[in-house]
Design an enzyme around this catalytic site. Structure first.
Site, PDB file in Angstrom:
ATOM      1  N   GLY A   1       0.790  -1.222   0.000  1.00  0.00           N
ATOM      2  CA  GLY A   1       0.000   0.000   0.000  1.00  0.00           C
ATOM      3  C   GLY A   1       0.824   1.274   0.000  1.00  0.00           C
ATOM      4  O   GLY A   1       0.272   2.368   0.151  1.00  0.00           O
TER       5      GLY A   1
ATOM      6  N   TYR B   1      -2.773   3.338 -11.328  1.00  0.00           N
ATOM      7  CA  TYR B   1      -3.134   4.752 -11.273  1.00  0.00           C
ATOM      8  C   TYR B   1      -4.637   4.946 -11.491  1.00  0.00           C
ATOM      9  O   TYR B   1      -5.268   5.755 -10.805  1.00  0.00           O
ATOM     10  CB  TYR B   1      -2.340   5.568 -12.291  1.00  0.00           C
ATOM     11  CG  TYR B   1      -0.848   5.600 -12.033  1.00  0.00           C
ATOM     12  CD1 TYR B   1      -0.344   5.650 -10.731  1.00  0.00           C
ATOM     13  CD2 TYR B   1       0.055   5.577 -13.082  1.00  0.00           C
ATOM     14  CE1 TYR B   1       1.022   5.679 -10.489  1.00  0.00           C
ATOM     15  CE2 TYR B   1       1.416   5.611 -12.845  1.00  0.00           C
ATOM     16  CZ  TYR B   1       1.894   5.658 -11.553  1.00  0.00           C
ATOM     17  OH  TYR B   1       3.244   5.700 -11.321  1.00  0.00           O
TER      18      TYR B   1
ATOM     19  N   ASN C   1       0.696  -2.351 -15.764  1.00  0.00           N
ATOM     20  CA  ASN C   1       0.499  -2.492 -14.312  1.00  0.00           C
ATOM     21  C   ASN C   1       0.380  -1.127 -13.651  1.00  0.00           C
ATOM     22  O   ASN C   1      -0.493  -0.901 -12.802  1.00  0.00           O
ATOM     23  CB  ASN C   1       1.640  -3.287 -13.668  1.00  0.00           C
ATOM     24  CG  ASN C   1       1.569  -4.757 -13.972  1.00  0.00           C
ATOM     25  OD1 ASN C   1       0.513  -5.287 -14.316  1.00  0.00           O
ATOM     26  ND2 ASN C   1       2.696  -5.436 -13.856  1.00  0.00           N
TER      27      ASN C   1
END
Length: 174
Positions: free
Chosen positions: A104, A140, A135
């Site tokens: 994260g 995003y 990826n």
């Protein structure tokens, strides 16, 4: 230093971090297949981040139990939008050592920059992504970013920059 995300701390880079940041930058250049244009050095980064008028700002992420070991860097600077009549934050690099991905950290780093942009009255947070890095594009988009397919990056560097500065015409490509 307060915890950024479980087990990690986000903090401003210091001059002592420069060698590690430089190594992470080289790793990123290799991943992006751009080693041939890599020119950064410890001295140039020191000047860019720590001069009286910095060109860019840099944050690092460290494991909480290893505060002097950067495992990621986030490099950004201010840009400006004439249409919004506001400055923005341009994210130049966000690189996390592969051994520390999937915790994260990338999402938290983007959230931190978004919070900084909002707090400073910026009109946008933007960056570019390589078209083959699906990826990253997917990541995003999952964070709420919009990939602008109708805009193209225009760049002039090296000899072409010198030619432009001197007004030397460049032959049209056929």
């Amino acid at each position: 230093m307060s915890e950024f995300i479980k087990g990690y701390v986000l903090r401003p880079a210091t001059p002592a971090d420069i060698p590690t940041i430089l190594g992470l930058m080289r790793d990123m250049a290799a991943f992006e297949k751009l080693e041939h244009i890599f020119k950064a050095s410890a001295e140039s980064l020191r000047n860019s981040f720590f001069s009286d008028a910095p060109s860019a700002y840099c944050l690092v992420i460290t494991p909480q139990d290893q505060p002097n070991t950067a495992i990621a860097y986030i490099m950004w600077f201010y840009n400006y939008s004439s249409f919004l009549d506001r400055r923005g934050i341009y994210l130049e690099d966000l690189y996390i050592d592969p051994a520390h991905r999937k915790h994260g950290l990338g999402a938290a780093a983007l959230r931190h920059l978004a919070q900084l942009a909002v707090a400073q009255g910026c009109g946008r947070l933007e960056w570019v992504v390589l078209d083959w890095n699906q990826n990253a594009i997917d990541f995003y988009k999952h964070q709420g970013a919009q990939v602008l397919d109708d805009w193209r990056v225009v760049r002039v560097t090296g000899e072409a920059l010198l030619n432009m500065a001197q007004g030397t015409p460049v032959p049209a490509e056929i």
